[in-house]
Design an enzyme around this catalytic site. Structure first.
Site, mmCIF file in Angstrom:
data_model
loop_
_atom_site.group_PDB
_atom_site.id
_atom_site.type_symbol
_atom_site.label_atom_id
_atom_site.label_comp_id
_atom_site.label_asym_id
_atom_site.label_seq_id
_atom_site.Cartn_x
_atom_site.Cartn_y
_atom_site.Cartn_z
ATOM 1 N N THR A 1 63.243 94.265 22.724
ATOM 2 C CA THR A 1 62.234 94.776 21.814
ATOM 3 C C THR A 1 62.902 95.637 20.739
ATOM 4 O O THR A 1 63.964 96.218 20.964
ATOM 5 C CB THR A 1 61.210 95.640 22.568
ATOM 6 O OG1 THR A 1 61.895 96.770 23.152
ATOM 7 C CG2 THR A 1 60.524 94.850 23.666
ATOM 8 N N GLU B 1 57.338 90.263 24.671
ATOM 9 C CA GLU B 1 56.997 90.009 26.070
ATOM 10 C C GLU B 1 56.175 88.734 26.272
ATOM 11 O O GLU B 1 56.010 88.282 27.407
ATOM 12 C CB GLU B 1 56.219 91.202 26.645
ATOM 13 C CG GLU B 1 57.025 92.485 26.735
ATOM 14 C CD GLU B 1 57.006 93.336 25.460
ATOM 15 O OE1 GLU B 1 57.278 94.536 25.549
ATOM 16 O OE2 GLU B 1 56.707 92.785 24.367
ATOM 17 N N LYS C 1 41.930 109.577 16.165
ATOM 18 C CA LYS C 1 40.716 110.113 16.772
ATOM 19 C C LYS C 1 40.250 111.313 15.955
ATOM 20 O O LYS C 1 40.889 112.368 15.946
ATOM 21 C CB LYS C 1 40.952 110.522 18.226
ATOM 22 C CG LYS C 1 39.645 110.751 18.997
ATOM 23 C CD LYS C 1 39.861 110.751 20.498
ATOM 24 C CE LYS C 1 38.539 110.692 21.229
ATOM 25 N NZ LYS C 1 38.709 110.639 22.692
ATOM 26 N N TRP D 1 36.881 107.037 17.109
ATOM 27 C CA TRP D 1 38.109 106.320 16.784
ATOM 28 C C TRP D 1 38.055 105.724 15.389
ATOM 29 O O TRP D 1 37.039 105.168 14.960
ATOM 30 C CB TRP D 1 38.354 105.197 17.797
ATOM 31 C CG TRP D 1 38.673 105.666 19.184
ATOM 32 C CD1 TRP D 1 37.886 105.544 20.290
ATOM 33 C CD2 TRP D 1 39.860 106.340 19.605
ATOM 34 N NE1 TRP D 1 38.514 106.103 21.383
ATOM 35 C CE2 TRP D 1 39.726 106.598 20.992
ATOM 36 C CE3 TRP D 1 41.022 106.753 18.953
ATOM 37 C CZ2 TRP D 1 40.710 107.245 21.741
ATOM 38 C CZ3 TRP D 1 42.009 107.387 19.691
ATOM 39 C CH2 TRP D 1 41.844 107.634 21.064
#
Length: 537
Positions: free
Chosen positions: A180, A325, A433, A438
């Site tokens: 990654t 992944e 937030k 959100w």
């Protein structure tokens, strides 16, 4: 039913047998090279033979630091063809991360491009397991302090073009490895098997996926060190597609020229690539009528960019989603048959989402109270599992943080509409937030980039004593001389969002920091924003 292992060499063998005349068009530092699959097959077998002569054993790692070209493609098949593991290394990572990755993987030999060789030479003394370096070049070898340095073409000369790939491999044996592109901590290794790679290649060839076929001319712009160029070189070889490989340090005009000259039908890359190409198409005259699909992944594509490709240039735009992944393909955004008659604005809204789950995979979207409703409103983390989804990181104690109860916890927050279409709202760590509610930075970014003079936009949070966090927009203009103001930018998106969603500020920048694979690097951007406010107080 007969038992037959799904093995990577069989994909090349199919191309050799059924598509020996089809071409791989490869750009290197010395120009354009053209090879048929018959020729690629012979060269790959010579390479595999030399790897065995060198002493590479099954399961051992062979590292690559290279761009998209024919030699890299040969490594994709030669290394698994002897039961070893091809480890593609991101050349854009820091030297410290490259050292870590090579040592952690325990690479035995490195294959590097000529322009990357100085980087390898600079860190070579810190590489614990590497025994030799092979430079992939059309020129003479550079002088080096490294003792065991070879020229690729000379190195494979003594290999046998009739070499037989190893057949007694179990399909679950490792065949590939990628790490990654870490934004915090060290990169994490993901290992792909023969089986996972073959099944993933099949998924790319499904009609409702990328639909790769023999009739295609495929140009993967996404680097071959970035999740194996999204698996496209494997699938294209298996299907007998013509492959156009853009090589080192390409530019938007070079890509546009290759699309026109080589009649590219499918191309794939991250949004920053397509934003730059779109600018090139707007400024200069190119033919793009051969394209049947531009595949975009890595991060969310602005709806305005999708609209420009589809309406101005008549090029279908395929929004996709995945990660290291997931090999990486997990979703593709295509309209269902009964959605084709929707108003253009509604169709664009669907195309701008990440799309439907690819057949063969399973998903859950988990919120605080369990799985979320498919109402395009409730948000939760996307969980995935399936035969080309990793189940652990390579020798890494962070595995338990991501792989839980048989599911990959992606860290991506999404909604699902009633049709099952996923929309990535944000990374869990990038959601803002504000006052207990959100705010999606991705939604704000896409809206900002629809402005005619906004080239790039990224939204990050800043601490706020009253609201906890508030959004701030960082914007790169296409033309800085047009005097686009903060108020104009905010007025442009005001009709789209609730008042409390609107950024408190717009900071104009020359460049937004990015990761090694072209995604916005929000951690660095937050630091820049904090420094900006310190200096302006």
């Amino acid at each position: 039913m007969m038992k037959g292992d799904l093995l990577i060499p069989s994909m090349l063998e199919r191309a050799e047998r059924f598509f020996p005349k089809k071409e791989v068009v490869s750009r290197t530092s010395s120009g354009i090279h053209r090879f048929t699959y018959k020729e690629i097959g012979k060269r790959t077998r010579k390479l595999a033979d030399r790897l065995q002569q060198f002493g590479i054993q099954r399961g051992q790692k062979v590292g690559t630091l290279a761009w998209n070209h024919h030699r890299h493609l040969e490594l994709y098949f030669a290394v698994p063809g002897i039961g070893a593991v091809v480890h593609t290394i991101n050349i854009r990572l820091s030297p410290e991360h490259i050292i870590y990755i090579i040592n952690h993987a325990e690479d035995e030999i490195l294959f590097v491009d000529e322009d990357v060789f100085p980087l390898v030479e600079a860190v070579y003394d810190k590489l614990k397991t590497v025994k030799a370096v092979v430079v992939m070049t059309d020129n003479e070898l550079p002088e080096s302090k490294i003792e065991s340095v070879f020229s690729y073409e000379e190195w494979i000369r003594d290999g046998s073009e009739s070499f037989e790939f190893v057949k007694d491999i179990d399909e679950t044996e490792p065949a590939g490895m990628c790490f990654t592109s870490a934004t915090t901590g060290n990169p994490k290794g993901v290992v792909y098997t023969h089986r996972s790679t073959v099944l993933h290649s099949m998924s790319l060839s499904l009609a409702d996926s990328a639909a790769l076929s023999e009739s295609d001319s495929v140009m993967a712009v996404v680097p071959m060190f970035h999740v194996n160029a999204w698996g496209i070189p494997y699938a294209s070889t298996w299907m007998g597609s013509t492959q156009v490989m853009p090589g080192p340090r390409f530019t938007p005009d070079l890509l546009a020229g290759m699309i026109e000259k080589e009649q590219v039908t499918v191309t794939a890359g991250v949004p920053t690539i397509w934003l730059a190409l779109l600018k090139e198409l707007e400024e200069n005259d190119y033919r793009t009528d051969s394209l049947r699909a531009v595949i975009c992944g890595g991060s969310a594509a602005p709806a305005g960019m999708i609209q420009a490709f589809e309406e101005k240039y008549n090029v279908p735009f395929l929004h996709a989603y995945g990660m290291t992944e997931t090999s990486p393909l997990a979703t593709v955004s295509r309209l269902k048959s009964y959605q084709l008659d929707l108003p253009q604005e509604e169709k664009l809204a669907v195309r701008a989402k990440q799309g439907l789950l690819i057949p063969g995979l399973e998903m859950k979207v988990a919120g605080s109270g369990g799985e979320v409703a498919w109402n395009d409103e409730e948000m939760g983390e996307l969980l995935l599992r399936g035969p080309w989804i990793a189940d652990s990181y390579y020798k890494d104690d962070r595995t338990d943080e991501t792989f839980i109860d048989g599911w990959l916890h992606t860290g991506d927050v999404c909604t699902v509409d009633e049709e099952g279409v996923i929309k990535i709202v944000d990374r869990t760590k990038d959601l803002i937030k504000s006052g207990g509610e959100w705010i999606s930075s991705v939604d704000l970014e896409n809206a900002l980039m629809a402005h005619e003079n906004v080239f790039e936009a990224s939204v990050v949070s800043v601490p706020d004593p009253e609201w906890q966090e508030r959004p701030v927009a960082c914007v790169v203009l296409k033309d800085a001389d047009k005097n686009t103001s903060k108020e104009e930018v905010l007025d442009f998106i005001r009709p789209t969002f609730a008042k409390w969603w609107l950024p408190d500020d717009v900071i104009f920048m020359e460049e937004i920091p990015k990761t090694s694979v072209g995604k916005f690097l929000k951690r660095a951007l937050r630091d820049q924003v904090q420094e900006y406010y310190k200096q302006t107080k």
